[in-house]
Design an enzyme around this catalytic site. Structure first.
Site, PDB file in Angstrom:
ATOM      1  N   HIS A  73       0.841  -1.207   0.000  1.00 41.21           N
ATOM      2  CA  HIS A  73       0.000   0.000   0.000  1.00 41.21           C
ATOM      3  C   HIS A  73       0.880   1.263   0.000  1.00 41.21           C
ATOM      4  CE1 HIS A  73      -3.049  -2.759   2.120  1.00 41.21           C
ATOM      5  NE2 HIS A  73      -3.640  -2.412   1.003  1.00 41.21           N
TER       6      HIS A  73
ATOM      7  N   LYS B 167     -16.919  -7.388   4.647  1.00 38.80           N
ATOM      8  CA  LYS B 167     -15.785  -8.116   5.222  1.00 38.80           C
ATOM      9  C   LYS B 167     -15.714  -7.982   6.734  1.00 38.80           C
ATOM     10  CE  LYS B 167     -12.600  -7.442   1.355  1.00 38.80           C
ATOM     11  NZ  LYS B 167     -11.454  -6.662   0.910  1.00 38.80           N
TER      12      LYS B 167
ATOM     13  N   ARG C 133      -1.345  -6.145  -8.914  1.00 39.01           N
ATOM     14  CA  ARG C 133      -0.197  -7.009  -8.644  1.00 39.01           C
ATOM     15  C   ARG C 133      -0.109  -8.026  -9.773  1.00 39.01           C
ATOM     16  NH1 ARG C 133      -2.498  -7.531  -2.671  1.00 39.01           N
ATOM     17  NH2 ARG C 133      -4.295  -7.189  -4.021  1.00 39.01           N
TER      18      ARG C 133
ATOM     19  N   SER D 272      -2.568  -7.851   2.444  1.00 41.98           N
ATOM     20  CA  SER D 272      -2.913  -7.802   3.876  1.00 41.98           C
ATOM     21  C   SER D 272      -3.227  -9.205   4.385  1.00 41.98           C
ATOM     22  CB  SER D 272      -4.111  -6.884   4.097  1.00 41.98           C
ATOM     23  OG  SER D 272      -3.800  -5.569   3.715  1.00 41.98           O
TER      24      SER D 272
HETATM   25  P1  ADP Z   1      -9.702  -3.986  -0.962  1.00 42.35           P
HETATM   26  O1  ADP Z   1     -10.431  -4.721   0.113  1.00 42.35           O
HETATM   27  O2  ADP Z   1     -10.408  -2.799  -1.489  1.00 42.35           O
HETATM   28  O3  ADP Z   1      -9.092  -4.861  -2.028  1.00 42.35           O
HETATM   29  P2  ADP Z   1      -7.007  -3.675   0.019  1.00 42.35           P
HETATM   30  O4  ADP Z   1      -6.542  -2.889   1.201  1.00 42.35           O
HETATM   31  O5  ADP Z   1      -6.755  -5.144   0.048  1.00 42.35           O
HETATM   32  O6  ADP Z   1      -8.514  -3.322  -0.139  1.00 42.35           O
HETATM   33  O7  ADP Z   1      -6.383  -3.089  -1.290  1.00 42.35           O
HETATM   34  C1  ADP Z   1      -6.622  -1.772  -1.715  1.00 42.35           C
HETATM   35  C2  ADP Z   1      -5.960  -1.591  -3.066  1.00 42.35           C
HETATM   36  O8  ADP Z   1      -4.542  -1.698  -2.905  1.00 42.35           O
HETATM   37  C3  ADP Z   1      -6.345  -2.655  -4.099  1.00 42.35           C
HETATM   38  O9  ADP Z   1      -6.452  -2.027  -5.371  1.00 42.35           O
HETATM   39  C4  ADP Z   1      -5.186  -3.608  -4.093  1.00 42.35           C
HETATM   40  O10 ADP Z   1      -5.018  -4.239  -5.354  1.00 42.35           O
HETATM   41  C5  ADP Z   1      -4.036  -2.651  -3.795  1.00 42.35           C
HETATM   42  N1  ADP Z   1      -2.906  -3.357  -3.191  1.00 42.35           N
HETATM   43  C6  ADP Z   1      -2.852  -4.006  -2.012  1.00 42.35           C
HETATM   44  N2  ADP Z   1      -1.640  -4.549  -1.806  1.00 42.35           N
HETATM   45  C7  ADP Z   1      -0.893  -4.220  -2.901  1.00 42.35           C
HETATM   46  C8  ADP Z   1       0.447  -4.505  -3.325  1.00 42.35           C
HETATM   47  N3  ADP Z   1       1.273  -5.264  -2.619  1.00 42.35           N
HETATM   48  N4  ADP Z   1       0.840  -4.006  -4.497  1.00 42.35           N
HETATM   49  C9  ADP Z   1      -0.004  -3.276  -5.259  1.00 42.35           C
HETATM   50  N5  ADP Z   1      -1.265  -2.985  -4.942  1.00 42.35           N
HETATM   51  C10 ADP Z   1      -1.712  -3.454  -3.777  1.00 42.35           C
END
Ligand code: ADP
Length: 169
Positions: A26, A50, A99, A137
């Protein structure tokens, strides 16, 4: 002398997500987005079905701690549709991360849905550094649950909160 009419206006974006917890993935995206946009609103979504590990207040605290060095980042939360929140804040873009190929279909369907809900806003997908291509996460929570080394995945302040959260599980 630069013609005042040629001035480029402020560009702003909303980066919505669960951030449960925030990871170096993030943060990598936040840093990239701060270079593209004048103002970045990192918004913790609270309307998802969630079940989360951290309450929204703690996710906001963690994000505030780890983004303190960025002058143009705002941390906040919102409920309801991302497209509506983006409209209410008057931004031009949503930031999301890509990713692996597995993210693509989900992000594409979300982007197209948001385009229908709010044609004035575009989704900008950013790719992280290759170090974080497989970081989520979810992975971080699994490693924390089994007491593994979290230092490659999250900043020290997030690591401390994860340790506390999982110490008795
Ligand atoms: P959500 O529940 O909306 O997917 P996340 O916190 O898991 O929330 O992710 C928010 C955004 O950040 C998403 O677009 C996800 O693809 C991106 N993201 C999370 N981790 C990474 C990472 N390691 N590299 C690139 N983008 C990421």
């Amino acid at each position: 002398m630069v013609d005042p009419e040629s001035r480029v206006g402020k560009r702003a974006a909303v980066y919505p997500g669960s951030f449960d917890p925030p990871t170096y993935g993030h943060l990598d995206l936040i840093e990239r987005a701060t270079r593209i946009f004048d103002h970045l609103i990192v918004a913790v979504a609270t309307n998802t079905a969630k079940v989360t590990t951290f309450p929204v207040e703690e996710r906001i605290e963690m994000l505030t701690e780890v983004t303190a060095k960025f002058a143009n980042v705002e941390i906040t939360t919102f409920t309801g549709l991302t497209a509506e929140y983006a409209r209410s804040r008057g931004v031009q873009a949503l930031v999301r991360g890509l990713r692996a190929i597995s993210d693509f279909e989900f992000e594409l369907s979300m982007a197209i849905t948001n385009q229908k809900l709010n044609p004035d806003i575009d989704t900008v997908c950013l790719m992280p550094s290759e170090h974080y291509l497989f970081l989520s996460s979810n992975v971080v929570r699994e490693v924390a649950r089994f007491g593994g080394d979290l230092s490659p995945f999250v900043p020290p302040s997030v690591e401390a909160r994860l340790r506390k959260k999982f110490q008795n599980s």
